[in-house]
Scaffold this active site. Structure first.
Site, mmCIF file in Angstrom:
data_model
loop_
_atom_site.group_PDB
_atom_site.id
_atom_site.type_symbol
_atom_site.label_atom_id
_atom_site.label_comp_id
_atom_site.label_asym_id
_atom_site.label_seq_id
_atom_site.Cartn_x
_atom_site.Cartn_y
_atom_site.Cartn_z
ATOM 1 N N GLY A 31 0.813 -1.213 0.000
ATOM 2 C CA GLY A 31 0.000 0.000 0.000
ATOM 3 C C GLY A 31 0.847 1.264 0.000
ATOM 4 C CG HIS A 37 3.221 0.647 -5.395
ATOM 5 N ND1 HIS A 37 3.328 1.740 -4.573
ATOM 6 C CD2 HIS A 37 3.946 -0.337 -4.805
ATOM 7 C CE1 HIS A 37 4.056 1.425 -3.523
ATOM 8 N NE2 HIS A 37 4.467 0.179 -3.638
ATOM 9 C CD GLN A 148 14.657 -4.520 -13.258
ATOM 10 O OE1 GLN A 148 15.073 -3.396 -13.524
ATOM 11 N NE2 GLN A 148 14.523 -5.461 -14.167
ATOM 12 C CE LYS A 149 13.060 2.150 -3.820
ATOM 13 N NZ LYS A 149 12.845 1.414 -2.589
ATOM 14 C CB SER A 185 10.497 4.583 -1.691
ATOM 15 O OG SER A 185 10.317 3.980 -0.414
ATOM 16 N NE ARG A 187 10.444 1.516 5.185
ATOM 17 C CZ ARG A 187 10.267 0.256 4.771
ATOM 18 N NH1 ARG A 187 10.507 -0.058 3.515
ATOM 19 N NH2 ARG A 187 9.849 -0.676 5.609
HETATM 20 P P1 AMP Z 1 6.183 -2.217 -1.579
HETATM 21 O O1 AMP Z 1 4.768 -1.801 -1.425
HETATM 22 O O2 AMP Z 1 7.153 -1.113 -1.330
HETATM 23 O O3 AMP Z 1 6.503 -3.494 -0.849
HETATM 24 O O4 AMP Z 1 6.381 -2.555 -3.106
HETATM 25 C C1 AMP Z 1 5.495 -3.386 -3.802
HETATM 26 C C2 AMP Z 1 6.076 -3.690 -5.156
HETATM 27 O O5 AMP Z 1 6.263 -2.479 -5.867
HETATM 28 C C3 AMP Z 1 7.444 -4.382 -5.073
HETATM 29 O O6 AMP Z 1 7.539 -5.355 -6.099
HETATM 30 C C4 AMP Z 1 8.390 -3.233 -5.310
HETATM 31 O O7 AMP Z 1 9.625 -3.638 -5.844
HETATM 32 C C5 AMP Z 1 7.601 -2.407 -6.304
HETATM 33 N N1 AMP Z 1 8.077 -1.024 -6.295
HETATM 34 C C6 AMP Z 1 8.219 -0.205 -5.235
HETATM 35 N N2 AMP Z 1 8.738 0.985 -5.606
HETATM 36 C C7 AMP Z 1 8.932 0.907 -6.939
HETATM 37 C C8 AMP Z 1 9.460 1.802 -7.933
HETATM 38 N N3 AMP Z 1 9.887 3.017 -7.608
HETATM 39 N N4 AMP Z 1 9.507 1.373 -9.209
HETATM 40 C C9 AMP Z 1 9.092 0.144 -9.543
HETATM 41 N N5 AMP Z 1 8.584 -0.744 -8.682
HETATM 42 C C10 AMP Z 1 8.508 -0.373 -7.384
#
Ligand code: AMP
Length: 285
Positions: A31, A37, A148-149, A185, A187
């Site tokens: 989220g 995302h 890939q982040k 991100s 964060r």
């Molecule tokens: P998270 O919600 O941060 O756990 O991320 C969920 C998915 O989104 C994971 O597969 C992350 O690698 C991807 N993700 C997060 N930030 C980015 C970004 N800036 N670019 C591409 N994919 C992202």
């Protein structure tokens, strides 16, 4: 757009779609959605008949001193964004639904989980592999999309899927960045204006490594020193790691023969940020 919290109900819906021969795309997230995302969801939309996004802040991947309780939760805005992209289903289980009383089975992550994040965040990838495996069981998709982040996470999940014969294809998607280079991100929301500026240190450090690589430097220690220097000069406060490793195994190398990846984790204020860049001749990254 269906918003479903209960695992059984979500499973029944996906099974129904799959039985009609449809391709299902799955995008797991925690989220606090941003364009990174949404880009994963759009890719799934382009390649699959149905797209499912999961929103779950997974407690088992957070350490005791990490940001689980303050992790941003913005469900209404997330759902609005996903509606715009015309996602078909959003899965929003509660922690109690995925980890009911008595839960005690975990997925042991592969060796690629040991260095880097694995050293700094003990138990993190065990939580990731466990929840991703659970999501794959609940939502038996055709293709799962990861960014890939989180390069090491993608590597770990690809290996897990291969090692455990999971019948889902894992696709890695490029990192989406702000116009100045900062990787998007959830964060980043923690950063104030001054910290946001210092957060760019990660991007500049990766660019320093890339420039050296492109000028022919293949000595990993020289690249790592340059990244550390750049990070500190531009205001990163505590470097967890700034490494260049084998891009497939994440094992330590001294010299880049084949493809490598530069990975960084550091703090800006109390916020821990990660980023990475693949160093390869093909220049597709
Ligand atoms: P998270 O919600 O941060 O756990 O991320 C969920 C998915 O989104 C994971 O597969 C992350 O690698 C991807 N993700 C997060 N930030 C980015 C970004 N800036 N670019 C591409 N994919 C992202």
């Amino acid at each position: 757009m269906k918003v479903i919290a209960h695992p059984d109900e979500a499973h029944a819906q996906i099974s129904h779609w799959r039985n009609s021969g449809a391709r299902i795309g799955l995008v797991p997230t925690m989220g606090a959605l941003h364009e990174g995302h949404l880009t994963l969801a759009k890719r799934s939309k382009a390649e699959c008949d149905y797209t499912v996004v999961t929103i779950f802040v997974n407690p088992t991947q957070f350490g005791p001193n990490e940001d689980l309780s303050r992790y941003p939760r913005t469900l209404e805005a997330d759902l609005a964004g996903l509606r715009d992209v015309q996602v078909d289903m959003v899965f929003t289980p509660t922690p109690e639904m995925l980890y009911p009383a008595g839960f005690s089975t975990y997925v042991e992550p592969p060796a690629s989980a040991n260095p880097l994040e694995g050293q700094c965040r003990p138990g993190h990838f065990r939580g990731v592999t466990t929840v991703v495996m659970k999501l794959f069981q609940i939502l038996p998709a055709t293709i799962a999309y990861f960014g890939q982040k989180d390069y090491q996470q993608l590597t770990v999940i690809k290996r897990m899927v291969e090692d455990l014969n999971v019948p889902i294809r894992v696709e890695g998607c490029p990192t989406i960045r702000e116009s100045d280079g900062l990787a998007m991100s959830s964060r980043n929301r923690y950063l104030d204006a001054e910290q946001r500026q210092r957060a760019l240190s990660l991007w500049h450090a990766l660019q320093a490594a890339k420039q050296l690589y492109e000028s022919g430097e293949r000595n990993v220690h020289i690249l790592e020193q340059a990244m550390a220097r750049e990070l500190l000069q531009r205001g990163a406060e505590k470097i967890d790691y700034a490494r260049v490793v084998d891009s497939q195994t994440l094992e330590t190398i001294d010299t880049i023969d084949d493809e490598a990846v530069a990975l960084i984790a550091c703090f800006v204020g109390k916020t821990r940020l990660i980023d990475n860049l693949v160093l390869s001749n093909s220049d597709s990254h």
